[in-house]
Motif scaffolding. Structure first.
Motif, PDB file in Angstrom:
ATOM      1  N   THR A  57       0.909  -1.069  -0.038  1.00 11.65           N
ATOM      2  CA  THR A  57      -0.011  -0.164  -0.074  1.00 11.65           C
ATOM      3  C   THR A  57       0.875   1.314  -0.132  1.00 11.65           C
ATOM      4  O   THR A  57       0.687   2.023  -0.865  1.00 11.65           O
TER       5      THR A  57
ATOM      6  N   ASN B 153      -4.078   6.610  -4.350  1.00  9.93           N
ATOM      7  CA  ASN B 153      -4.957   7.116  -3.206  1.00  9.93           C
ATOM      8  C   ASN B 153      -5.936   6.054  -3.040  1.00  9.93           C
ATOM      9  O   ASN B 153      -6.983   5.868  -3.539  1.00  9.93           O
TER      10      ASN B 153
ATOM     11  N   ASP C 150      -8.408   6.121  -0.671  1.00 10.37           N
ATOM     12  CA  ASP C 150      -9.714   6.641  -0.296  1.00 10.37           C
ATOM     13  C   ASP C 150     -10.358   6.977  -1.815  1.00 10.37           C
ATOM     14  O   ASP C 150     -11.567   6.962  -1.720  1.00 10.37           O
ATOM     15  N   LYS C 151      -9.612   7.154  -3.004  1.00 14.42           N
ATOM     16  CA  LYS C 151     -10.364   7.230  -4.125  1.00 14.42           C
ATOM     17  C   LYS C 151      -9.574   6.313  -5.216  1.00 14.42           C
ATOM     18  O   LYS C 151      -8.887   6.782  -5.894  1.00 14.42           O
TER      19      LYS C 151
END
Length: 406
Positions: free
Chosen positions: A25, A34, A36-37
């Motif tokens: 990661t 990212n 989160d997106k």
């Protein structure tokens, strides 16, 4: 104690996995990923790119804002947005199987007039879209001026409204291994005799022609105004000598939808060979066995031919959707122009054009005047092969319209 050790091993493995995932990661994050997106700036070679990347700018800017559309003339449409923007579409007929040369020429036209944008319809038409009316005439003139060496139009404009659009068809002799007739050849011959109905809108309603080259029916012949269907009339041949060497016999047996195939043995040259036998009364000539076993070919010069069907539709307008009905039980293959088939289809279209009311589809016209008169008007002989005696509970009880059933 045994379980505690196993549990410790599992815990240790989980710790390593979590550690590895954390490192992976971090590597992704350092490269710009990212979590989160996850879809942001995503690059992949799996599957096609997202469809809206290819929208013309005016389409992208007005998505979900279109108020109405009109057909200005055969092959030319306008869509009007609530913002006042307009999109003019010129539709041309194209083949399902196209050469690279023709595709490049279509792309050249799109680059010249449409900022590089074009689209294909589900019936193999090409649509060129422009964002102002003054670009339509130069586009039409360019399309009309492009011809093949023999003089026919490369990009005939039409296929809209109360006319005939392109014929949806299957693969035929070009690609498929179970066809009873050709697809591209029959469709080309048919559209040649129906060319005037493609380039104008003088029919009572839209008329959809479809083509499937065998009973497996990859085409929409079960619900088209007129349908061309390739038809096998003989069961598969059996090459006993090589069947067990080339085929997985259980697969060939399992592939038969009517359980017409069973294992068998035969003696050839003093040797007993594993093979299969076919119950001809149960065989429906679908060719599934040949798909599994090349030693069971189905194609036959005399047995293969064409069935003409008529009266089907998907639309709920005016009446419920309808299945196509068989109107010609068999026409022999007559390549390259299939004159008997094309003459029959032309008679049906001409009788429908002169006898139907406005907005009436072929099946609705036939039901209004009676199928007996349909055969008379179209100059088609009625035989016992055409008697429609297939009925089961699903035919009457399944919900096949938008109407409520109580």
């Amino acid at each position: 104690m045994k379980f505690q050790v196993v549990g410790s091993v599992i815990s240790l493995n989980l710790e390593n996995i979590i550690k590895d995932r954390g490192e992976i990661t971090m590597a992704f994050i350092s490269s710009g990923y990212n979590p989160d997106k996850p879809m942001e700036n995503r690059i992949t070679d799996i599957g096609p790119k997202k469809y809206d990347n290819f929208y013309p700018p005016v389409i992208a800017a007005n998505k979900g804002k279109w108020l109405y559309h009109e057909i200005l003339e055969p092959g030319v449409l306008v869509h009007v947005s609530e913002t006042g923007d307009e999109v003019y579409t010129v539709r041309v007929g194209a083949a399902r199987l196209m050469s690279i040369t023709l595709l490049r020429e279509a792309c050249e036209i799109a680059d010249k007039h449409c900022d590089g944008h074009l689209r294909f319809t589900t019936r193999n038409n090409i649509e060129f879209m422009v964002d102002s009316k003054d670009k339509v005439e130069p586009l039409k003139k360019d399309l009309a001026g492009r011809k093949f060496a023999a003089g026919s139009n490369k990009f005939p404009i039409g296929g809209t409204g109360a006319g005939i659009t392109n014929i949806v068809h299957t693969q035929g002799w070009v690609h498929c291994h179970t066809p009873a007739t050709d697809a591209s050849g029959t469709v080309k011959a048919t559209l040649d005799v129906l060319y005037d109905q493609f380039t104008d809108m003088k029919l009572p309603a839209k008329l959809r022609v479809s083509m499937a080259c065998c009973l497996n029916m990859c085409g929409a012949v079960h619900c088209s105004d007129i349908a061309i269907l390739g038809y096998h009339r003989k069961p598969p041949l059996l090459d006993h000598e090589y069947l067990d060497k080339m085929c997985e016999i259980p697969l060939a047996i399992a592939a038969c939808p009517t359980a017409a195939i069973k294992p068998s043995k035969i003696e050839i040259g003093g040797k007993k060979l594993n093979t299969v036998s076919v119950n001809e009364d149960r065989c429906m000539y679908c060719g599934n066995c040949y798909t599994m076993c090349p030693s069971m070919p189905l194609a036959d010069t005399e047995g293969d031919g064409i069935v003409i069907m008529a009266g089907g539709k998907i639309s709920n307008r005016r009446s419920a959707p309808k299945f196509s009905k068989c109107v010609v039980a068999f026409i022999p293959n007559e390549p390259p122009r299939w004159p008997t088939m094309t003459a029959t289809i032309k008679r049906i279209v001409e009788a429908y054009s002169s006898g139907a009311n406005k907005y009436e589809r072929v099946g609705e016209w036939a039901e209004r005047i009676g199928w007996e008169r349909f055969f008379e008007k179209c100059e088609i002989d009625f035989t016992h092969h055409l008697i429609d005696d297939f009925r089961d509970s699903a035919y009457y009880t399944w919900r096949h319209t938008t109407n409520f059933k109580f």
